[in-house]
Design an enzyme around this catalytic site. Structure first.
Site, PDB file in Angstrom:
ATOM      1  N   ASP A 227      69.254  71.549  14.236  1.00 46.76           N
ATOM      2  CA  ASP A 227      69.473  70.961  15.559  1.00 46.76           C
ATOM      3  C   ASP A 227      70.248  69.652  15.479  1.00 46.76           C
ATOM      4  O   ASP A 227      69.649  68.576  15.320  1.00 46.76           O
ATOM      5  CB  ASP A 227      68.131  70.716  16.255  1.00 46.76           C
ATOM      6  CG  ASP A 227      67.336  71.987  16.459  1.00 46.76           C
ATOM      7  OD1 ASP A 227      67.926  73.073  16.332  1.00 46.76           O
ATOM      8  OD2 ASP A 227      66.128  71.898  16.732  1.00 46.76           O
TER       9      ASP A 227
ATOM     10  N   ASP B 162      63.229  80.657  13.268  1.00 41.65           N
ATOM     11  CA  ASP B 162      63.255  79.202  13.403  1.00 41.65           C
ATOM     12  C   ASP B 162      62.043  78.537  12.734  1.00 41.65           C
ATOM     13  O   ASP B 162      61.087  79.186  12.339  1.00 41.65           O
ATOM     14  CB  ASP B 162      63.293  78.861  14.896  1.00 41.65           C
ATOM     15  CG  ASP B 162      63.844  77.473  15.189  1.00 41.65           C
ATOM     16  OD1 ASP B 162      64.226  76.763  14.234  1.00 41.65           O
ATOM     17  OD2 ASP B 162      63.896  77.101  16.374  1.00 41.65           O
TER      18      ASP B 162
ATOM     19  N   HIS C 113      75.740  77.731  20.928  1.00 46.14           N
ATOM     20  CA  HIS C 113      74.419  77.404  21.484  1.00 46.14           C
ATOM     21  C   HIS C 113      74.630  76.660  22.802  1.00 46.14           C
ATOM     22  O   HIS C 113      75.472  75.772  22.889  1.00 46.14           O
ATOM     23  CB  HIS C 113      73.631  76.528  20.506  1.00 46.14           C
ATOM     24  CG  HIS C 113      72.144  76.559  20.706  1.00 46.14           C
ATOM     25  ND1 HIS C 113      71.546  76.406  21.940  1.00 46.14           N
ATOM     26  CD2 HIS C 113      71.124  76.733  19.821  1.00 46.14           C
ATOM     27  CE1 HIS C 113      70.232  76.482  21.807  1.00 46.14           C
ATOM     28  NE2 HIS C 113      69.948  76.688  20.536  1.00 46.14           N
TER      29      HIS C 113
ATOM     30  N   GLN D 121      68.338  83.661  23.099  1.00 43.66           N
ATOM     31  CA  GLN D 121      67.130  83.057  22.548  1.00 43.66           C
ATOM     32  C   GLN D 121      65.947  83.160  23.507  1.00 43.66           C
ATOM     33  O   GLN D 121      64.792  83.207  23.076  1.00 43.66           O
ATOM     34  CB  GLN D 121      67.379  81.604  22.168  1.00 43.66           C
ATOM     35  CG  GLN D 121      67.663  80.665  23.316  1.00 43.66           C
ATOM     36  CD  GLN D 121      67.516  79.204  22.901  1.00 43.66           C
ATOM     37  OE1 GLN D 121      67.130  78.885  21.781  1.00 43.66           O
ATOM     38  NE2 GLN D 121      67.808  78.302  23.825  1.00 43.66           N
TER      39      GLN D 121
ATOM     40  N   GLU E 268      58.753  74.205   9.134  1.00 44.32           N
ATOM     41  CA  GLU E 268      58.636  72.910   8.441  1.00 44.32           C
ATOM     42  C   GLU E 268      57.328  72.188   8.764  1.00 44.32           C
ATOM     43  O   GLU E 268      57.056  71.128   8.207  1.00 44.32           O
ATOM     44  CB  GLU E 268      59.783  71.967   8.850  1.00 44.32           C
ATOM     45  CG  GLU E 268      61.153  72.562   8.799  1.00 44.32           C
ATOM     46  CD  GLU E 268      61.556  73.189  10.121  1.00 44.32           C
ATOM     47  OE1 GLU E 268      62.683  73.677  10.201  1.00 44.32           O
ATOM     48  OE2 GLU E 268      60.727  73.187  11.069  1.00 44.32           O
TER      49      GLU E 268
ATOM     50  N   TRP F 116      56.598  81.110  23.411  1.00 42.49           N
ATOM     51  CA  TRP F 116      56.463  81.551  22.027  1.00 42.49           C
ATOM     52  C   TRP F 116      55.447  82.690  21.953  1.00 42.49           C
ATOM     53  O   TRP F 116      54.357  82.562  21.409  1.00 42.49           O
ATOM     54  CB  TRP F 116      56.078  80.366  21.137  1.00 42.49           C
ATOM     55  CG  TRP F 116      57.187  79.345  21.027  1.00 42.49           C
ATOM     56  CD1 TRP F 116      58.382  79.347  21.694  1.00 42.49           C
ATOM     57  CD2 TRP F 116      57.205  78.188  20.201  1.00 42.49           C
ATOM     58  NE1 TRP F 116      59.136  78.263  21.335  1.00 42.49           N
ATOM     59  CE2 TRP F 116      58.440  77.526  20.416  1.00 42.49           C
ATOM     60  CE3 TRP F 116      56.308  77.627  19.301  1.00 42.49           C
ATOM     61  CZ2 TRP F 116      58.793  76.346  19.767  1.00 42.49           C
ATOM     62  CZ3 TRP F 116      56.659  76.444  18.660  1.00 42.49           C
ATOM     63  CH2 TRP F 116      57.887  75.822  18.882  1.00 42.49           C
TER      64      TRP F 116
END
Length: 672
Positions: A460, A393, A525, A276, A396, A292
């Site tokens: 998560d 990912d 993870h 990741q 939302e 990011w």
């Protein structure tokens, strides 16, 4: 045909002698109103309030039978509810407004059989049966803790981010029962209220485009009808269902060291590396987070394309990470902002969202040029360097007070945004000609996700056993989402969120891995604070357990392929609620069917060495010793590292498991 039957107090609508609607002056089937809604969203966990609600006094509808397949209910001065028979057992409802009144509330009541469990409304982590509950339909962060526990209390006090038992990344205005499949084409906030026996009261903060109701004769038929109406997920590359995708990070040398541990103690177990932090990472108050900026980090992963090629030569795929946001302190944001590709605030600037300790901008996916740009980023910087997949990912967080390129209402586009995000990822893969090699997995979704999303993951969870936000919450999540037509699902093996006193322990890591065997993708993870958690690569004994579970996962792969074929034909999910095949069994969250021939009873509580399992008939035997069990409750041993599951006698999967265990025994003998 549709049939109106007059009653003492009003009328009822029937199809095939089944009541679809009831209307009386006291309990009207339809309500129209006006209200104000307010949305606040600390860290993506929404607090939604309604005020100044006014329901209009509607006249009794005048019924017009256009033909045997179409009825209109005319509410003079307000509009018309059209009811159309679209197939033998499917009725579609739509409402056309014919008023100047500012109507933004729509409520309709559907009769339900009070004896039938209600399933669905997207991914539900705390519930399987939705009877006696009012479910909000809204995509959001699930929150931290979610239930009545100390974690939620602390997170609410500090940041308002505790969520609730009803909050979910993947919401859907759809549900199924043993006799009905329902779906609404609507993207506003909604609430599906099942608290009254025998009725579902569905309220929307807009006029829905359509409401679809299909009458069925079984839960399996309902799931199939819903899936057919909403679209079905496509098949994934075959390698996805094999071995373990090992979640690793920390730079090239750290990744190689972790992989070497598996090469030594469980060779062949790792089929992909999920890295990741391929974009680089930053340390925040929440733990280890990412830069990011969607290109590989040359300091952490020098010559990363070459590294990927070397892994591929060893038969190991490499996966990455992306989301639809851009860190405002990174170069890629400057490029997107300069072209006007970011969601705007009320002042016309880029809308900034605070993520722990840094600000991000949101890519405006209603802007066709922005969509083309982010697809080019994916094709060049991800597919172009050899990545075989990635976590897509978030999605939302779209604020309800933002300004969008297409001038759409963000309160409506909010629920649509995760569908647009999945669509962008799918299109990038297709345009690169990699549909048979690459895939992505997302946590957020809504109506329409099935046709564009490769795979879902549960998001998560806390690294604990909690019923609402830990290991025990992912079973209801899989069951509910599968019943909504999303079978390609998995969870973070070991969980994700370490917070305060909550950290991953060895037994939890193993039990989560046992559960992950029975999913189409098995991925671990490290968590948000890797140094505080037990890691799957940290000692020989744990690695050997993972090796066994990876081989068991592989042994089930031919069976998974048959389940994929079945899904394409029938819409039935892989992970199934028991009552899908055994209607007499009450909704359960402690065990499930993996297809028709495997029954799984995961260990979901700490310190447990035995589990209670309900065997629905005498066709199931223990997977390990072929021991037969009669119908009823049984207590069985559950040693660490050996998932509790049963197979149907004489099934193909039972033969595969028998052959696998015989091979394991030979390997064990040869190592002595």
């Amino acid at each position: 045909m549709l049939e109106i039957r007059k009653t003492t107090l009003g009328f009822s609508l029937y199809l095939h002698n089944t009541c679809l609607l009831n209307d009386t002056a006291v309990k009207p089937l339809l309500k129209l109103g006006t209200a104000k809604g307010s949305f606040s969203s600390p860290h993506g966990s929404y607090h939604i309030r309604e005020s100044d609600l006014v329901w209009y006094s509607l006249p009794q509808p005048v019924i017009y039978a256009v033909d045997k397949h179409l009825l209109n209910l005319a509410y003079q001065g307000y509009g018309t509810l059209s009811i159309a028979l679209h197939a033998e057992n499917t009725v579609q409802f739509s409402f056309s407004l014919e008023t100047d009144k500012p109507i933004n509330r729509f409520q309709i009541a559907f009769p339900l059989d009070e004896t039938e469990p209600i399933y669905g409304c997207g991914e539900q982590y705390s519930f399987v049966d939705l009877r006696a509950l009012a479910i909000p339909i809204w995509v959001q962060e699930q929150g931290l803790g979610r239930g009545p526990n100390l974690v939620k209390l602390c997170c609410d006090i500090v940041a308002g981010a505790g969520g609730s038992r009803y909050s979910t990344y993947f919401s859907m205005p759809a549900f199924v029962t043993r006799s009905r499949a329902f779906a609404a084409t609507s993207y506003s906030y909604a609430r599906f209220d099942f608290r009254q026996n025998g009725v579902g009261i569905l309220q929307f903060w807009q006029i829905p485009q359509t409401l679809s109701l299909t009458l069925t004769s079984s839960l399996a038929e309902s799931v199939g009808a819903l899936s057919q109406g909403l679209g079905r997920q496509g098949k994934l590359p075959s390698w996805v269902g094999e071995g373990i995708s090992l979640g690793v990070q920390g730079g090239r040398e750290a990744v190689l060291a972790k992989l070497a541990a598996f090469d030594t103690h469980a060779p062949g177990s790792i089929t992909s590396l999920w890295i990741q932090d391929w974009v680089g990472k930053r340390i925040t108050s929440f733990g280890s987070q990412l830069l990011w900026n969607w290109e590989y980090h040359k300091e952490s992963y020098p010559a990363f394309p070459q590294f990927i090629r070397e892994m591929n030569e060893r038969g190991i795929r490499v996966l990455g990470y992306i989301n639809p946001y851009l860190a405002m302190d990174c170069p890629m944001y400057q490029e997107a902002s300069g072209h006007g590709y970011c969601v705007k605030n009320q002042e016309g600037g880029d809308y900034a969202i605070r993520i722990t300790t840094f600000d991000v901008a949101i890519i405006d996916l209603t802007n066709s040029e922005a969509r083309t740009w982010i697809k080019s980023v994916i094709k060049k910087h991800m597919i172009g360097i050899g990545l075989s997949g990635w976590m897509a990912d978030f999605a939302e967080f779209l604020p309800t007070d933002c300004i969008l390129s297409d001038a759409s209402d963000p309160e409506i586009t909010h629920n649509l945004y995760p569908v647009l995000w999945a669509q962008v990822n799918r299109e990038a893969i297709e345009e690169a000609g990699k549909r048979d090699e690459c895939f992505f997995f997302s946590r957020s979704g809504y109506l329409g996700s099935a046709s564009v999303m490769d795979m879902s993951w549960a998001g998560d969870q806390m690294v604990n056993w909690d019923r609402d936000d830990g290991l025990a919450s992912v079973v209801p999540a899989a069951l509910s989402l599968g019943l909504c037509g999303i079978p390609y699902w998995h969870s973070d093996m070991g969980g994700y969120t370490t917070l305060g006193w909550v950290k991953r322990r060895r037994d939890l890591a193993i039990r989560w891995a046992e559960l992950a065997v029975f999913a189409p993708f098995m991925r671990s993870h490290e968590g948000n604070k890797p140094e505080r958690n037990v890691q799957y690569y940290e000692d020989e004994a744990l690695i050997k357990i993972l090796g066994f579970l990876a081989r068991l996962h592989n042994a089930l792969h031919p069976y998974l392929i048959t389940l994929e074929e079945e899904y394409q034909q029938t819409g039935l999910p892989f992970i199934r609620v028991m009552s899908l095949a055994y209607p007499e069994v009450k909704p359960m969250r402690t065990q499930f069917l993996y297809g028709p021939d495997v029954l799984v009873a995961p260990v979901l509580k700490r310190g447990v060495a035995k589990v209670k399992v309900y065997i629905p008939d005498d066709s199931f035997t223990s997977a390990y010793d072929d021991k037969a069990f009669g119908k009823g409750w049984h207590t069985v041993s559950a040693p660490l590292g050996k998932p509790v599951f049963f197979v149907k006698k004489g099934s193909l999967v039972s033969r595969h498991i028998t052959a696998f265990l015989a091979l394991e025994a030979c390997m064990a003998d040869s190592s002595i």
